[in-house]
Design an enzyme around this catalytic site. Sequence first.
Site, PDB file in Angstrom:
ATOM      1  N   ASP A   1      -3.617   2.413  -5.461  1.00 46.35           N
ATOM      2  CA  ASP A   1      -2.387   2.441  -4.658  1.00 46.35           C
ATOM      3  C   ASP A   1      -2.202   1.213  -3.765  1.00 46.35           C
ATOM      4  OD1 ASP A   1      -4.468   2.932  -2.981  1.00 46.35           O
ATOM      5  OD2 ASP A   1      -3.663   4.757  -2.077  1.00 46.35           O
ATOM      6  N   GLU A   2      -2.924   0.137  -4.078  1.00 50.05           N
ATOM      7  CA  GLU A   2      -2.911  -1.023  -3.186  1.00 50.05           C
ATOM      8  C   GLU A   2      -2.922  -2.306  -4.000  1.00 50.05           C
ATOM      9  OE1 GLU A   2      -5.860  -2.002   0.218  1.00 50.05           O
ATOM     10  OE2 GLU A   2      -6.575  -0.201  -0.804  1.00 50.05           O
TER      11      GLU A   2
ATOM     12  N   ASP B   1       0.857  -1.185   0.000  1.00 52.64           N
ATOM     13  CA  ASP B   1       0.000   0.000   0.000  1.00 52.64           C
ATOM     14  C   ASP B   1       0.891   1.233   0.000  1.00 52.64           C
ATOM     15  OD1 ASP B   1      -2.039   1.787   0.191  1.00 52.64           O
ATOM     16  OD2 ASP B   1      -2.897   0.984   2.055  1.00 52.64           O
TER      17      ASP B   1
END
Lengths: 376, 393
Positions: free
Chosen positions: B105-106, B10
């Site tokens: 973003d993960e 993350d």
Amino acid sequence: MRISCMQESLARGLATVSRAVATHSSLPILSNVLLASDKGRLKLSATNLELGINCWIGAQVEQDGQITVPARILADLVNSLPPERVDLQLVVRTNTLNLKCGRLEANIKGLDAQEFPLIIIPDDEKPLLLKAGMLAQMIDQVAFAAAQDDNRPVLTGVLADLSADTLTFAAADGYRLSVRKEPVEGVAWQSSVVIPAKALQELRRLSADADAPVSMLISRNRNQVFFHLDEIDLVSQLVEGSFPDYNAIVPTSYNTKTTLLTADLLSAIRMAYPFARDASNMVRLQIVPGGAEAVGKVVITASSPDHGDIVSELEATIEGTPVEIAFNARYLIDILSVVNTPQVTLTTRDPSSPGVFRPDNGPALEHVVMPMHIGR
Amino acid sequence: MAMRWIIHVDLDAFFASVEELLDPTLKGKPVIVGGDPSGRGVVASCSYAARAYGVHSAMPMGQAIRLCPQGIIVHGHYRMYGHYSEQVMDILKQVTPLVEQVSIDEAFLDVTGCEKLWGPIEHIAHMIQERVNSEVNLPVSLGVAACKIVAKIACDYGKPHGLVIVPPGEEASFLAPLAIERLWGVGKVTGAHLRSLGITTIGKLADYPTLALERLLGSQAEPLQQLARGIDVSQVTTERERRSVSKEVTFSEDVRDYGRLARTLLSMSEQVASSMRAHALVGRTVRIKLRYPDFSTITRQAILENPTDQEQVVYQEALRLLKAQWKAGDAVRLLGVGMSNLLEQGGYQLNLFEHSDIRRSRLNDTLDAIRARWGDDAIQRASLLDYNARKGK
């Protein structure tokens, strides 16, 4: 009315008319079957106003008369009776059908036969005479391509086009088209009408003997079609609307012509189908012409995102350029199941133009099928 | 099931970190990425410096400004976020093909068996963190465990710049002291319910009698308790198995204009369809989502006769759904469109009577190619010119 007949023939007659019995009608009498004495025989009749069927069975008529009773109740009862004589009697005062068979007696409440819509085949025009077997084959080869849904009602029907010497059946949903032509003789009238595919499939079910004659007639106002088989009448409403110009859809040229063994191709597609099911039914045909030495081949593949993939290879006679084209496996199975010649040809232009399947040296039959768009 | 190693990756304060990268003078300052504070934009992301003031994502901008008056508001270079996200995902895919991108973003990685290739699990995790730091210049946190839920919570636990490894067998003891809200599936409502029972930590949830819990949570109780014990058998599914593609937008002010709703739908249909084509997916279910000013939200869906990846088809169906639901004058806060029921190795049946679908498909492929080379704005629908211009502002 006092009529006697055998249980087997009554059961068979009721089964024959059963498909025309209305299931959810606002008119209760349409859920009934008409029983009437008719020139020494028992006439059974059912209609849902779209489709109507008459059927005559051998009987001993002691007193003429007619009555309608709930079709379902009568059929369920008769199917359970022993194969013996059945005596039917109308109790006029109560509009009740009294049925006796052996030591059994039943009374079924009916509705007055006067209320029942008459199914009459006109006899003032000369019908077209066909062979039951040939008609059944034409129905088998075309009716499956008719649309199942009502988006375009005219496509739920089969175009029946009678010209001077040819009867043409054509059916299409949005993705495929099947056309079958058959030479006919003694044509007294010409007409182009759309018959509900379901009515034809029902007719197909009723015709037993391949050599038996079937006569066909269109009503003067062009809204009904009549078929008469030995001891059976079938009448159907026609589908309104104009059928698309199928001649414009059949491709006139091709870049590749592939000839294969029908049974082998059908079997390869059937084996690929379980894998194709997960991927919009898509099977890919990679068509590779042979050289001077080698024979051509068709590589058939299907792959499922979850369950794996399958590849099979068939020898083929191929003229023209190599091509990879994808089809709905279901459509190919439908088509190849009704091609009754040992070999079948497929003509293609490119991966996004319709392919045409034809029996090799067979009757005038064409199946046009749109390919599937191959994703990247 | 055999022992697995799952890594949750993350990026830390991703949007804000990218903004700092684009404008190094922002470094270390309270950066808030989000909409216009005068409207009712929300915080999309904020730097850790801003978080120190109590700002967090999804908070209304007005409130964020009150908490952190010196905050630097940035409106977001959204296209750049996509660009950096891709770079990070590329690095992850070099480690293992089993990458499930959860959001921009993960991602989850299943690195089971990768030790033979890359060395011990600690080494793999360090390598990923190091490569993202040095090659993309972005801070990142990692959680490593034998299942997804624990990896994810471990990652959150270590943020920022974290790297937390939970050895197999220690899942339950790792989770036990953590606040109940850290668990997946425990939102505000469930969290409050659980706290009312004295269940404040994940450990207390794990130990609570299942029958009593079922009275409160129904069929949710058992799966939730399993997660609380660190038991999660869900697999890392790669992008190819995505189950839906969707797009939604919250308007800066409530929209009552049909034309604007329709254009928004068209623009989003374009993005959804183009994304499906990029991933070679076709879908059969079209879904719209409508949120009204009172936050009541409805979704409506329809199944197409044939799968598609064409915006025209998606838009047509989405618009039909909108028309069936939206009444003239209704104010809309959020509008979304999505496709599910996805099939890969997309094929769809071409139509016998309408050859326009082949031409349409060629047109869309060409538009994709032009945009890939010259940018999204290089070619647009005339009907969306105003719409896109406003959006770009």
